[in-house]
Write an enzyme that holds these catalytic residues in place. Structure first.
Site, PDB file in Angstrom:
ATOM      1  N   TYR A 104       0.866  -1.178   0.000  1.00 45.74           N
ATOM      2  CA  TYR A 104       0.000   0.000   0.000  1.00 45.74           C
ATOM      3  C   TYR A 104       0.905   1.231   0.000  1.00 45.74           C
ATOM      4  CZ  TYR A 104      -3.697   3.068   1.831  1.00 45.74           C
ATOM      5  OH  TYR A 104      -4.573   4.102   2.022  1.00 45.74           O
ATOM      6  N   LYS A 133      -5.822  -1.497  -1.919  1.00 42.86           N
ATOM      7  CA  LYS A 133      -6.870  -1.191  -0.920  1.00 42.86           C
ATOM      8  C   LYS A 133      -7.551  -2.486  -0.480  1.00 42.86           C
ATOM      9  CE  LYS A 133      -6.784   3.402  -0.700  1.00 42.86           C
ATOM     10  NZ  LYS A 133      -6.881   4.318   0.435  1.00 42.86           N
TER      11      LYS A 133
HETATM   12  C1  PYR Z   1      -4.524   7.289   1.225  1.00 42.60           C
HETATM   13  C2  PYR Z   1      -5.273   7.678   0.051  1.00 42.60           C
HETATM   14  O1  PYR Z   1      -6.367   7.202  -0.168  1.00 42.60           O
HETATM   15  C3  PYR Z   1      -4.716   8.642  -0.851  1.00 42.60           C
HETATM   16  O2  PYR Z   1      -3.658   9.181  -0.570  1.00 42.60           O
HETATM   17  O3  PYR Z   1      -5.353   8.891  -1.892  1.00 42.60           O
HETATM   18 MG    MG Z   2      -7.015   7.599  -2.146  1.00 45.69          MG
END
Ligand code: PYR
Ligand code: MG
Ligand code: NAI
Length: 557
Positions: A98, A171
């Site tokens: 992530y 995600k």
């Molecule tokens: C964490 C997230 O969803 C973003 O940085 O777009």
């Molecule tokens: Mg995001």
């Protein structure tokens, strides 16, 4: 001479299907039964041993991107083992699958490509949408969650076209590792509407639609078709929207939020996790929520999503709606937003200031800067959602610290290359007074004998529990109260008694924290009358629903 027909036999089904594969953990009787006799070395390992070996192999990879690719390949071979490794090493591996490494994986998607994961829906073939989803051979009751992106505003790195599939995949991995969402009941989706990134359009290896982003009626029709198709084929699924551009993100949520079970993570998830961090900071700082003064630097999807939730929190704490709105200042590329500007977005308008109010503020080329705004306003909270690395300078942080005893400073932009300031600088410039949360994981900071643990105000600390609670409750929509319940549940898990304590629960406790968040969300859904399932014991119902990485009966485990 007869042509030879000899060829390498295909990999037997149970080894080829990552959802069935146990690799060398298949026991001897299982190997016989599944037609694997002689197709594996004779040793039989446990899942634990396999996980140990995989973790060692992972450590030998030369870079974070190589680790990301290694884990993807492990996922393609053996899903249970992948999630075992990920769940048991979440603190180390969250930054790999992530944020921030996923950003690099997205940028290099077409070059690092090995095999597809997820479903690719193309604006050039809207009629193929149902057929594409049907290839998964999943029935109406088989899907709990779909994460989709059109990849216009990936993290803080902009438009990455089809590579955005990796944010859906990342995600989803976090949903499973952090909250036990069953990985066989989820779908990652790329909504490929083209890209405006020239370098991708010119790249011969680029794998997405090779044209400019569709906009207007074609785009809207495609999104509506997606919502109709996904929710009629999988009526139980929560439809998670990720990393859409600022105008589409909010418009889609506002248009369809009451009629479909949709959730916009960048607005709602980010708003809720930041509210949780702010609730903690307010407890430490001593200024009541209703009296907070908030400056938002970067008034896009996340920034205004957070402003909305903090404004609502001020109202709940006794401020009038007018007072709360007036305690928010938005800054975007034009500088401080004022009502006379002709290029304001709809969602920025409620917070734009009257020009007469700022008539004597310093402006360069008409733009009122962040330092000037901070000096004039004396904010208690400064939020960064701008993607502008280094925007929170020493001057800005010192001005915050001069105006308020415990300045709340949240540089939330991702990935690391976009963060508005690093916590060690903010701590030093504010002489240890600032209360900090960031979007990326940051190691603790030592300052004058105190260890400051930096909260990771990333929506990943909230959306998994929110999703689990929504799924277990069978809620028809995700309501404001469910989001608030999630934020409060996260804030309730924090122990603020030690100096330098983190404002949010640590990632180490994410599974526990997600279970508590999910139970609170489930209760809120029942209270609000949107739940279709109302278990007598929400905490137990949530725990029972959590998928664990294990092979189950029969395999060495
Ligand atoms: C964490 C997230 O969803 C973003 O940085 O777009
Ligand atoms: Mg995001
Ligand atoms: N910590 C978290 O959980 C989350 C963090 N974010 C981060 O927030 C950042 C923004 O994301 P989104 O809101 O989705 O993007 P967005 O594109 O909707 O918003 C960014 C805003 O910053 C503005 N901006 C750009 N340059 C600026 C400058 N020089 N001065 C002032 N404003 C400027 C843009 O005009 C835009 O309005 C990204 O880095 C993203 O990673 C987003 C969602 C969740």
């Amino acid at each position: 001479m007869a042509k030879s027909t000899a060829r390498t036999p295909a990999t037997p089904g149970a080894l080829a299907d990552p959802t069935l594969n146990h690799g060398v953990a298949f026991t001897r009787p299982e190997r016989d039964e599944l037609g694997l006799t002689g197709r594996l070395p004779s040793g039989v390992l446990t899942l634990e041993q396999q996980a140990q070996r995989s973790y060692q192999q992972l450590q030998a990879q030369g870079s974070d991107l190589a680790k990301n690719v290694y884990l993807e390949q492990l996922h393609d071979r053996n899903e249970t083992l992948y999630f075992k490794v990920l769940t048991d090493n979440l603190v180390d591996l969250l930054p790999i699958v992530y944020d921030p490494t996923v950003g690099e994986a997205i940028e290099k998607y077409s070059h690092e490509y090995r095999r597809p994961r997820g479903v690719f829906l193309s604006i050039d073939d809207p009629d193929g949408m149902e057929k594409a989803l049907a290839t998964l051979q999943l029935g109406p009751e088989d899907v709990d969650l779909i994460v989709c992106t059109d990849a216009e505003e990936i993290l803080g790195i902009g438009d990455w076209g089809v590579g955005g599939i990796q944010i859906s995949v990342g995600k989803l991995a976090v949903y499973t590792a952090a909250a036990g969402i069953d990985p066989r009941r989820v779908i990652g989706v790329s909504l490929d509407v083209g890209t405006d990134r020239e370098s991708l359009l010119k790249d011969p290896l680029y794998l997405g639609n090779r044209h400019a982003r569709a906009r207007g009626a074609d785009y809207d029709a495609f999104i509506e078709k997606y919502l109709r198709t996904a929710s009629s084929m999988f009526p139980g699924a929560l439809l998670h929207f990720e990393d859409f551009g600022p105008s589409n993100a909010r418009r889609i949520l506002e248009t369809y939020g009451r009629s479909y079970r949709i959730f916009n993570d960048d607005m709602q998830g980010t708003g809720a996790i930041t509210l949780a961090a702010a609730l903690s900071a307010v407890k430490v700082g001593g200024v009541r929520m209703r009296d907070q003064k908030l400056v938002v630097f970067g008034a896009g999807t996340a920034g205004v999503g957070i402003a909305d939730q903090l404004r609502d929190a001020m109202i709940r704490d006794g401020a009038s709606p007018e007072q709360a709105t007036a305690q928010v200042w938005l800054i975007d590329k034009q500088g401080l937003l004022t009502r006379d500007m002709t290029d304001l977005r709809d969602f920025q308008r409620p917070y734009a200031r009257d020009r007469s109010e700022v008539a004597d503020w310093a402006a360069e080329g008409g733009a009122i800067s962040l330092p000037e705004t901070v000096r004039r306003v004396g904010p208690t909270i400064l939020l960064g959602t701008s993607t502008v690395h280094g925007a929170f300078t020493r001057e800005v942080v010192e001005a915050m610290a001069a105006a308020t005893e415990r300045p709340i400073v949240f540089p939330l932009s991702n990935p690391t290359s976009r963060i508005e300031a690093m916590p060690d600088d903010i701590i030093a410039w504010s002489k240890g007074k600032a209360l900090i949360a960031t979007g990326i994981p940051v190691p603790p900071v030592e300052h004058e004998g105190v260890t400051y643990r930096i909260a990771q105000a990333n929506n990943a600390l909230l959306y998994p529990g929110l999703g689990l609670g929504t799924i277990v409750s069978g809620a028809s929509t995700v309501t404001a109260d469910m989001l608030l319940a999630a934020a409060e549940a996260v804030a309730d898990q924090v122990d603020l008694t030690q100096p330098g304590a983190s404002l949010l629960p640590p990632v180490e406790n994410l599974r526990e924290s997600s279970a508590a968040t999910a139970a609170a969300v489930l209760e809120a859904a029942v209270r609000e009358g949107v739940a279709t399932s109302k278990p007598a014991d929400p905490a137990q119902a949530v725990r029972q629903a959590m998928w664990e990485p294990a092979y189950g009966d029969g395999a060495a485990s």
